[in-house]
Design a protein around this motif. Structure first.
Motif, mmCIF file in Angstrom:
data_model
loop_
_atom_site.group_PDB
_atom_site.id
_atom_site.type_symbol
_atom_site.label_atom_id
_atom_site.label_comp_id
_atom_site.label_asym_id
_atom_site.label_seq_id
_atom_site.Cartn_x
_atom_site.Cartn_y
_atom_site.Cartn_z
ATOM 1 N N GLY A 22 -5.629 -4.825 1.212
ATOM 2 C CA GLY A 22 -4.351 -4.799 0.736
ATOM 3 C C GLY A 22 -4.128 -5.684 -0.654
ATOM 4 N N ALA B 214 -5.645 -3.412 -3.545
ATOM 5 C CA ALA B 214 -5.023 -2.242 -3.669
ATOM 6 C C ALA B 214 -4.275 -2.066 -5.150
ATOM 7 C CB ALA B 214 -3.812 -2.003 -2.807
ATOM 8 N N ALA C 221 -13.519 -1.500 -5.400
ATOM 9 C CA ALA C 221 -11.934 -1.040 -5.490
ATOM 10 C C ALA C 221 -11.295 -0.463 -6.757
ATOM 11 C CB ALA C 221 -11.258 -2.181 -4.784
#
Ligand SMILES: NC(=O)c1ccc[n+]([C@@H]2O[C@H](COP(=O)([O-])OP(=O)(O)OC[C@H]3O[C@@H](n4cnc5c(N)ncnc54)[C@H](OP(=O)(O)O)[C@@H]3O)[C@@H](O)[C@H]2O)c1
Length: 284
Positions: free
Chosen positions: A62, A65, A95
């Motif tokens: 999270g 992100a 990511a």
């Protein structure tokens, strides 16, 4: 330095802390999308607060992100931060994070203990990186640092630094350098020793605080062994007490008696002096 931050989201860890809160606010004021991460999940105004705990990997995706850049504050008081930080760095790279900026400190070089290992890993893992290595924070005499606490309770600062001097730096200036390290079109790809404009002894610090506040603040000189015992009595683990007392010993030997022009070179604006900081922020 011209900034090119279109479409970049910046993850700021430690966003409720001394440097992270200032950095998150400075970035948000420039219109940068900021993910402000800490254990409470509450970020400064204008940022996206997310709950993030270094020791809870379920909170890591999270926080990452949408982030392209990130500012990293190591987990507080962890003697081996690489154990949780290096897997996070790997995950961040996967990511889509392409630039990493680490807060270390002036006393620890790449490959040294604690954050020194993370410093080495970041330089090896990211094409775009910087490691900020500030000297001691001016904000140690405000906020929650033990010097600030002893000033509030007994108008004293106790150290084993003797007459050794330190290039105290304002956390606001550290944050200004971090903005550049995160957003500059060309990555810095180096480590940066950050100091204020002058090196001061704790006798000097006490004299300036006395001057600006009108209340007498005293620097209490103790031996390294006594300081270590004081820290242990205050509840610090033995290893931390030993480490902190050794840092004072290093200051006494003159190792932190230096200033650099890095803040001005990187940001174009000279760093704040301890007297200016104290006049603006010190209250007793
Ligand atoms: N003080 C100095 O003179 C000095 C000088 C040079 C370098 N440094 C370095 O500065 C660093 C501290 O930076 P700072 O002063 O900006 O921060 P800080 O004021 O010490 O605050 C620590 C931040 O980290 C967060 N945090 C703590 N434990 C966490 C965890 N387990 N998971 C996620 N977040 C956590 C805290 O938020 P929550 O509690 O809300 O989670 C807070 O936002 C240290 O590594 C120190 O070595 C300090």
């Amino acid at each position: 330095m011209a900034l090119n931050h279109a479409h970049s989201r910046v993850l700021v860890t430690g966003a409720s802390g001394t440097t992270g809160s200032r950095l998150a606010r400075q970035l948000a004021a420039q219109g940068v999308a900021v993910t402000a991460a800490n254990r409470s999940g509450v970020g400064p105004r204008g940022t996206l607060g997310v709950r993030f705990d270094w020791y809870d990997i379920s909170t890591h995706p999270g926080a990452l992100a949408g982030a392209e850049r990130m500012y990293l504050i190591p987990p507080s008081r962890d003697p081996d931060p690489q154990a949780v930080m290096v897997p996070f760095l790997e995950q961040a790279r996967e990511a889509g994070v392409r630039r990493a900026v680490l807060l270390s400190n002036s006393a620890i070089p790449s490959g040294g203990p604690g954050t020194g290992a993370v410093h080495q890993a970041i330089a090896a893992m990211f094409d775009e990186w910087a490691v900020l290595r500030p000297s001691w924070f001016m904000q140690n005499v405000t906020g929650n640092h033990m010097h600030a606490q002893s000033i509030r309770t007994s108008a004293t600062i106790t150290t084993a630094t003797g007459n050794g001097r330190v290039g105290f730096v304002d956390a606001y200036d550290i944050a200004r350098v971090a903005v550049e390290a995160l957003l500059s079109p060309t990555p810095l790809n180096t480590d940066l020793i950050l100091t204020g404009p002058e090196a001061l002894s704790y006798d000097d610090v006490a004299a300036i605080l006395t001057d600006v506040s009108g209340s007498t603040i005293t620097h209490v000189h103790v031996s390294v062994a006594d300081l270590r015992a004081l820290y242990e009595t205050a509840g610090l683990p033995s290893a931390s007490a030993q480490f902190l007392a050794a840092l004072d010993n290093a200051i006494a030997s003159g190792i932190e008696d230096r200033t650099t022009d890095t803040v001005e070179r990187v940001t174009g604006v000279s760093p704040r002096s301890f007297r200016e900081f104290a006049a603006a922020e010190f209250r007793i």
